[in-house]
Write a protein that holds these residues in place. Structure first.
Motif, short mmCIF file in Angstrom:
data_model
loop_
_atom_site.label_atom_id
_atom_site.label_comp_id
_atom_site.label_asym_id
_atom_site.label_seq_id
_atom_site.Cartn_x
_atom_site.Cartn_y
_atom_site.Cartn_z
N TYR A 1 0.83 -1.21 0.00
CA TYR A 1 0.00 0.00 0.00
C TYR A 1 0.86 1.25 0.00
O TYR A 1 2.01 1.22 0.45
N LYS A 2 0.28 2.34 -0.44
CA LYS A 2 0.86 3.67 -0.28
C LYS A 2 -0.11 4.47 0.57
O LYS A 2 -1.32 4.38 0.39
N LEU A 3 0.42 5.27 1.48
CA LEU A 3 -0.41 6.18 2.27
C LEU A 3 -0.37 7.54 1.59
O LEU A 3 0.70 8.11 1.39
N LEU A 4 -1.53 8.04 1.21
CA LEU A 4 -1.64 9.32 0.51
C LEU A 4 -2.32 10.33 1.42
O LEU A 4 -3.26 10.00 2.14
N ALA A 5 -1.86 11.57 1.39
CA ALA A 5 -2.53 12.69 2.06
C ALA A 5 -3.08 13.57 0.94
O ALA A 5 -2.33 14.26 0.26
N VAL A 6 -4.38 13.52 0.73
CA VAL A 6 -5.01 14.20 -0.40
C VAL A 6 -5.77 15.42 0.12
O VAL A 6 -6.62 15.30 1.01
N PRO A 7 -5.47 16.61 -0.42
CA PRO A 7 -6.16 17.82 0.05
C PRO A 7 -7.64 17.80 -0.31
O PRO A 7 -8.04 17.25 -1.34
N LEU A 8 -8.44 18.41 0.54
CA LEU A 8 -9.88 18.44 0.30
C LEU A 8 -10.22 19.06 -1.05
O LEU A 8 -11.14 18.62 -1.72
N PHE A 9 -9.46 20.10 -1.45
CA PHE A 9 -9.78 20.75 -2.73
C PHE A 9 -9.58 19.81 -3.91
O PHE A 9 -10.22 19.95 -4.94
N GLU A 10 -8.70 18.82 -3.78
CA GLU A 10 -8.50 17.86 -4.88
C GLU A 10 -9.65 16.85 -4.94
O GLU A 10 -10.04 16.37 -6.01
N LEU A 11 -10.21 16.52 -3.79
CA LEU A 11 -11.33 15.58 -3.75
C LEU A 11 -12.63 16.21 -4.24
O LEU A 11 -13.47 15.53 -4.84
#
Length: 196
Positions: A157-167
């Motif tokens: 697995y990779k742990l991703l931190a995705v910004p709310l604006f991208e979602l």
């Protein structure tokens, strides 16, 4: 409006642990397996964690990437298992070191509930009126992290931190459930804590 304190991504260390084998290589394979289990077990109950951190004072959601699949950490409840207990168990298996206490996970509010009316990829934030027996219910819970934490992620697995604006409204890349998170989290006053 409820307040949620989140800490900087820099506060967290990320290590690796043994691979967590994937049961399904694709969404279609997962749906076929779900259909076979539905005949024996009934409606599938799934729980997932919405874990927030911040980077540059902007909230980010922690996601797991397994090949092409991007998802929130969590999984399927066992028959009769309490949803919060299941989520804590799943978080330990997918995010923490072996010595981490299951009870230490701080599981908060239910952020959203999604329903799968058929054995198809689409899920809805409601039960369509013509559906009497949904095939799956997925509940998303807000999970708070302590100021410091040592993640241990399975090697595959990779742990991703995705910004709310991208979602936000990005269903093409993230699907309906993940792209709805900014709206679901709008009811919270997010407080980005600086430092450790």
């Amino acid at each position: 409006m409820s307040k949620v304190d989140i800490h900087s991504l820099e506060n967290y260390n990320i290590g690796l642990k043994a691979a967590h084998p994937s049961k399904d290589g694709s969404t279609e394979a997962r749906l076929r397996r779900m259909q076979a289990k539905y005949e024996k077990e009934g409606m599938r109950r799934t729980v997932e964690a919405v874990i927030l951190v911040h980077e540059h004072n902007h909230p980010h959601v922690l996601l797991l990437q397994d090949g092409a699949m991007i998802k929130l950490p969590g999984g399927k409840c066992k028959a009769g298992e309490d949803e919060v207990d299941c989520l804590k168990r799943k978080l330990c298996s997918k995010l923490s070191t072996p010595d981490f206490q299951v009870s230490a996970w701080d599981v908060g509010d239910t952020v959203a509930s999604w329903y799968r009316p058929n054995f198809e990829p689409l899920m809805y934030p409601y039960i369509p009126p013509h559906i009497t027996k949904p095939k799956e219910i997925k509940k998303l819970y807000l999970v708070s992290l302590p100021a410091k934490f040592q993640f241990a992620i399975p090697k595959n697995y990779k742990l991703l931190a995705v910004p709310l604006f991208e979602l936000y409204e990005n269903t093409k890349r993230y699907g309906a459930v993940l792209s709805s998170l900014p709206q679901c989290l709008a009811r919270y006053n997010v407080n980005c804590i600086q430092g450790s």
